[in-house]
Design a protein around this motif. Structure first.
Motif, PDB file in Angstrom:
ATOM      1  N   UNK A 196      25.090 -15.425   5.127  1.00 29.51           N
ATOM      2  CA  UNK A 196      25.742 -14.061   4.942  1.00 29.51           C
ATOM      3  C   UNK A 196      24.725 -12.883   5.520  1.00 29.51           C
ATOM      4  N   UNK A 197      25.405 -11.839   5.971  1.00 30.35           N
ATOM      5  CA  UNK A 197      24.517 -10.724   6.191  1.00 30.35           C
ATOM      6  C   UNK A 197      24.450  -9.968   5.016  1.00 30.35           C
ATOM      7  N   UNK A 198      23.038  -9.386   4.380  1.00 28.24           N
ATOM      8  CA  UNK A 198      22.855  -8.724   3.307  1.00 28.24           C
ATOM      9  C   UNK A 198      22.047  -7.620   3.376  1.00 28.24           C
ATOM     10  N   UNK A 199      21.640  -6.845   2.362  1.00 29.91           N
ATOM     11  CA  UNK A 199      20.806  -5.739   2.307  1.00 29.91           C
ATOM     12  C   UNK A 199      19.775  -5.836   1.112  1.00 29.91           C
ATOM     13  N   UNK A 200      18.686  -5.631   1.107  1.00 27.96           N
ATOM     14  CA  UNK A 200      17.986  -5.355  -0.316  1.00 27.96           C
ATOM     15  C   UNK A 200      16.481  -4.581  -0.189  1.00 27.96           C
ATOM     16  N   UNK A 201      16.046  -4.456  -0.955  1.00 31.27           N
ATOM     17  CA  UNK A 201      14.544  -3.612  -0.913  1.00 31.27           C
ATOM     18  C   UNK A 201      13.527  -4.816  -0.418  1.00 31.27           C
ATOM     19  N   UNK A 202      12.675  -4.357   0.614  1.00 30.05           N
ATOM     20  CA  UNK A 202      11.823  -5.082   1.160  1.00 30.05           C
ATOM     21  C   UNK A 202      10.592  -4.373   1.413  1.00 30.05           C
ATOM     22  N   UNK A 203       9.406  -4.922   0.813  1.00 25.00           N
ATOM     23  CA  UNK A 203       7.985  -4.369   1.073  1.00 25.00           C
ATOM     24  C   UNK A 203       7.127  -5.027   1.609  1.00 25.00           C
ATOM     25  N   UNK A 204       6.176  -4.702   2.640  1.00 22.74           N
ATOM     26  CA  UNK A 204       5.294  -5.524   3.403  1.00 22.74           C
ATOM     27  C   UNK A 204       4.532  -4.631   4.204  1.00 22.74           C
ATOM     28  N   UNK A 205       3.151  -5.454   4.076  1.00 20.16           N
ATOM     29  CA  UNK A 205       2.217  -4.451   5.164  1.00 20.16           C
ATOM     30  C   UNK A 205       1.926  -3.210   4.997  1.00 20.16           C
ATOM     31  N   UNK A 206       2.301  -2.489   3.742  1.00 25.79           N
ATOM     32  CA  UNK A 206       2.241  -1.161   3.469  1.00 25.79           C
ATOM     33  C   UNK A 206       3.540  -0.479   4.017  1.00 25.79           C
ATOM     34  N   UNK A 207       4.586  -1.075   4.209  1.00 26.22           N
ATOM     35  CA  UNK A 207       5.878  -0.691   4.558  1.00 26.22           C
ATOM     36  C   UNK A 207       6.764  -0.727   3.529  1.00 26.22           C
ATOM     37  N   UNK A 208       7.753   0.022   3.132  1.00 27.49           N
ATOM     38  CA  UNK A 208       8.726  -0.029   1.997  1.00 27.49           C
ATOM     39  C   UNK A 208       9.805   0.411   2.197  1.00 27.49           C
ATOM     40  N   UNK A 209      11.040  -0.470   2.695  1.00 27.19           N
ATOM     41  CA  UNK A 209      12.341  -0.247   3.188  1.00 27.19           C
ATOM     42  C   UNK A 209      13.169  -0.496   2.036  1.00 27.19           C
ATOM     43  N   UNK A 268      11.199   0.943  13.866  1.00 33.24           N
ATOM     44  CA  UNK A 268      10.940   2.031  14.574  1.00 33.24           C
ATOM     45  C   UNK A 268      12.019   3.079  14.579  1.00 33.24           C
ATOM     46  N   UNK A 269      13.279   2.756  14.524  1.00 28.26           N
ATOM     47  CA  UNK A 269      14.362   3.707  14.348  1.00 28.26           C
ATOM     48  C   UNK A 269      14.280   4.510  12.966  1.00 28.26           C
ATOM     49  N   UNK A 270      13.870   4.015  11.904  1.00 26.03           N
ATOM     50  CA  UNK A 270      13.578   4.694  10.792  1.00 26.03           C
ATOM     51  C   UNK A 270      12.442   5.546  10.409  1.00 26.03           C
ATOM     52  N   UNK A 271      11.601   5.299  11.560  1.00 27.12           N
ATOM     53  CA  UNK A 271      10.235   6.112  11.674  1.00 27.12           C
ATOM     54  C   UNK A 271       9.059   5.485  10.839  1.00 27.12           C
ATOM     55  N   UNK A 272       9.453   4.153  10.360  1.00 26.59           N
ATOM     56  CA  UNK A 272       8.154   3.549   9.644  1.00 26.59           C
ATOM     57  C   UNK A 272       6.993   3.222  10.773  1.00 26.59           C
ATOM     58  N   UNK A 273       7.313   2.978  12.015  1.00 30.22           N
ATOM     59  CA  UNK A 273       6.074   2.984  13.100  1.00 30.22           C
ATOM     60  C   UNK A 273       6.365   3.480  14.170  1.00 30.22           C
ATOM     61  N   UNK A 274       5.304   4.046  14.707  1.00 31.04           N
ATOM     62  CA  UNK A 274       5.270   4.782  15.873  1.00 31.04           C
ATOM     63  C   UNK A 274       5.843   4.494  17.224  1.00 31.04           C
ATOM     64  N   UNK A 285       0.861  -1.375   0.064  1.00 31.66           N
ATOM     65  CA  UNK A 285      -0.038  -0.068  -0.017  1.00 31.66           C
ATOM     66  C   UNK A 285       0.859   1.058  -0.097  1.00 31.66           C
ATOM     67  N   UNK A 286       0.461   2.094  -0.705  1.00 33.72           N
ATOM     68  CA  UNK A 286       1.442   3.485  -0.794  1.00 33.72           C
ATOM     69  C   UNK A 286       1.311   4.583   0.460  1.00 33.72           C
ATOM     70  N   UNK A 287       2.429   5.121   0.503  1.00 38.61           N
ATOM     71  CA  UNK A 287       2.657   6.113   1.627  1.00 38.61           C
ATOM     72  C   UNK A 287       1.960   6.014   2.978  1.00 38.61           C
ATOM     73  N   UNK A 288       2.370   4.977   3.646  1.00 41.65           N
ATOM     74  CA  UNK A 288       1.782   4.688   5.032  1.00 41.65           C
ATOM     75  C   UNK A 288       2.334   5.673   5.922  1.00 41.65           C
ATOM     76  N   UNK A 289       1.777   5.896   7.089  1.00 35.50           N
ATOM     77  CA  UNK A 289       2.147   6.773   8.033  1.00 35.50           C
ATOM     78  C   UNK A 289       2.608   5.896   9.259  1.00 35.50           C
ATOM     79  N   UNK A 323      10.470  -9.147  -1.528  1.00 36.11           N
ATOM     80  CA  UNK A 323      11.973  -8.703  -1.605  1.00 36.11           C
ATOM     81  C   UNK A 323      12.843  -8.644  -2.740  1.00 36.11           C
ATOM     82  N   UNK A 324      13.572  -7.577  -2.895  1.00 37.97           N
ATOM     83  CA  UNK A 324      14.342  -7.517  -4.248  1.00 37.97           C
ATOM     84  C   UNK A 324      13.799  -6.362  -5.349  1.00 37.97           C
ATOM     85  N   UNK A 325      14.659  -6.364  -6.461  1.00 35.35           N
ATOM     86  CA  UNK A 325      14.146  -5.511  -7.897  1.00 35.35           C
ATOM     87  C   UNK A 325      14.390  -6.263  -8.704  1.00 35.35           C
TER      88      UNK A 325
END
Length: 409
Positions: A161-174, A220-226, A66-70, A94-96
């Motif tokens: 390994x520890x990795x990183x990538x684009x993840x989207x779920x439940x209206x949250x886009x990291x 929480x630290x990145x402000x996706x949830x209050x 879902x787009x632009x969650x608060x 996950x991913x692009x």
């Protein structure tokens, strides 16, 4: 999911890592909530279910965007069920380009991991290609730090390994979420019959315990949830209500009775969400023993406790029998067991106690009990899984290190 190594005897109890089969649907926005379907599935061959002493836990699933969650929104993962109330799984993109990964939703472990490209089973019996895998070949935004990752569950270890990538779920886009990929999995995870691709751990980690933070810390630290809150309404298949949910960021007031909420300190010194277990009453008889605690674990199908405690519980159940290291109860028992936390008592209905007939040709005889021995346990800790949790609403607050429990609405 309890992370430990134990013998696979009567209860393969520490398999708090299991399954899913996902159906994608459009999330619905209602009163600030984002509702996203999730599926629960049994992940083991039916032949193993025919073994009287083979008891397992399992998973479900989530999907959608879902787009632009608060940050004030409650990001809600709806729970559906397959099997006899075994476990719950979620799905993340996950991913692009984004692809869905099916994950066990687990309040008893702390890591988010999925299978990585090139993943093999640790016993050399094959690769992990039955599952969705992530890596540089499938995602243009995938980044591998090369840092090692290792965790050992009761059903076996996972290393990668520890990795990183684009993840989207439940209206949250990291855009750049840190998680882990498994490059070597114990055979349990690599099997085709294991219907999930990884684990979504929602327990906590103390500083210094991991080189990357749990998902809720990051959100929480990145402000996706209050607030760093995860709340659970575990469904029951027999109810046919499709009302299960994992809510991220808050408690959902539509799911519980506000007047019944109790908030308790987390007494766990490690990753677990653990509370003091004041009292257990079986068939009207109060169990007498010393101090006990309960780990609330959505990744466990069963309730598990020290051998002496479990024997005392079943001795109070008319017709209960001990067979080959496993307790069995009458399939049509009318016994009600209740747990007391924070001076409030929560019952477990009799229908939730029997699991599977010991003799499949005698469904009216004895059934395996959903309360079993915690193999090798000599302490006072109980593992309280879905047998109990589907009768309450519970919520964990990472910041305050508290657990809230309430009656269902």
């Amino acid at each position: 999911m309890y992370i430990a190594s134990v013998p696979q005897a009567a209860f393969l109890a520490f398999l708090w890592l299991q399954s899913l089969e996902s159906t994608w649907a459009t999330p619905a926005r209602t009163q600030g909530f984002l509702a996203i379907p999730l599926t629960k599935t049994y992940n083991l061959p039916s032949s193993q279910l025919d073994e009287p002493n083979a008891l397992f836990a399992n998973g479900g699933e989530l999907a959608g965007t879902i787009q632009s969650p608060t940050a004030d929104a409650i990001h809600s993962l709806g729970l559906d069920i397959e099997g006899d109330d075994y476990g719950y799984v979620a799905s993340m993109l996950i991913g692009t380009p984004p692809r869905p990964f099916r994950l066990l939703v687990d309040s008893g472990s702390s890591y988010l991991w999925v299978g990585g490209e090139g993943c093999v089973m640790g016993d050399g019996s094959g690769d992990c290609s039955n599952h969705t895998l992530i890596g540089p070949q499938s995602s243009s935004t995938f980044k591998d730090t090369g840092a090692p990752f290792f965790v050992k569950y009761g059903s076996g270890p996972v290393a990668g390994h520890i990795v990183s990538d684009h993840v989207n779920f439940a209206g949250i886009d990291v855009k750049d979420l840190t998680f882990a990929v498994a490059l070597k999995e114990s055979r349990h995870y690599g099997l085709k019959s294991t219907l999930y691709d990884g684990i979504l751990g929602l327990a906590r980690l103390l500083p210094g315990q991991s080189s990357f933070p749990p998902l809720i810390d990051t959100l929480y630290e990145q402000g996706f949830i209050k607030d760093p809150i995860v709340s659970y309404k575990i469904p029951r298949r027999a109810d046919h209500l499709d009302d299960g949910e994992v809510a991220i960021g808050a408690m959902n007031p539509a799911k519980y009775k506000a007047a019944t909420v109790i908030t308790l300190p987390n007494i766990g010194t490690q990753r677990f969400w653990e509370v003091s277990l004041q009292r257990v009453v079986v068939n009207g008889l109060r169990m007498t023993w010393g101090t006990r605690s309960a780990v609330l674990d959505s990744g466990s199908t069963f309730i598990l406790g020290p051998r002496k405690d479990i024997a005392k519980v079943h001795t109070a159940i008319p017709g209960a029998q001990y067979q080959n290291g496993t307790w069995a109860v009458p399939c049509h028992t009318d016994v009600i067991i209740s747990f007391t936390f924070g001076d409030r008592t929560f019952p477990i209905p009799a229908r939730d106690l029997p699991f599977k007939p010991v003799d499949k040709n005698d469904p009216d005889g004895l059934c395996l009990s959903r309360i079993g021995e915690l193999q090798g346990s000599t302490d006072s800790r109980w593992i309280v899984g879905d047998v109990f949790l589907k009768n309450i609403y519970f919520s964990t607050h990472l910041g305050k290190n508290e657990i809230s429990i309430a009656e269902l609405a």
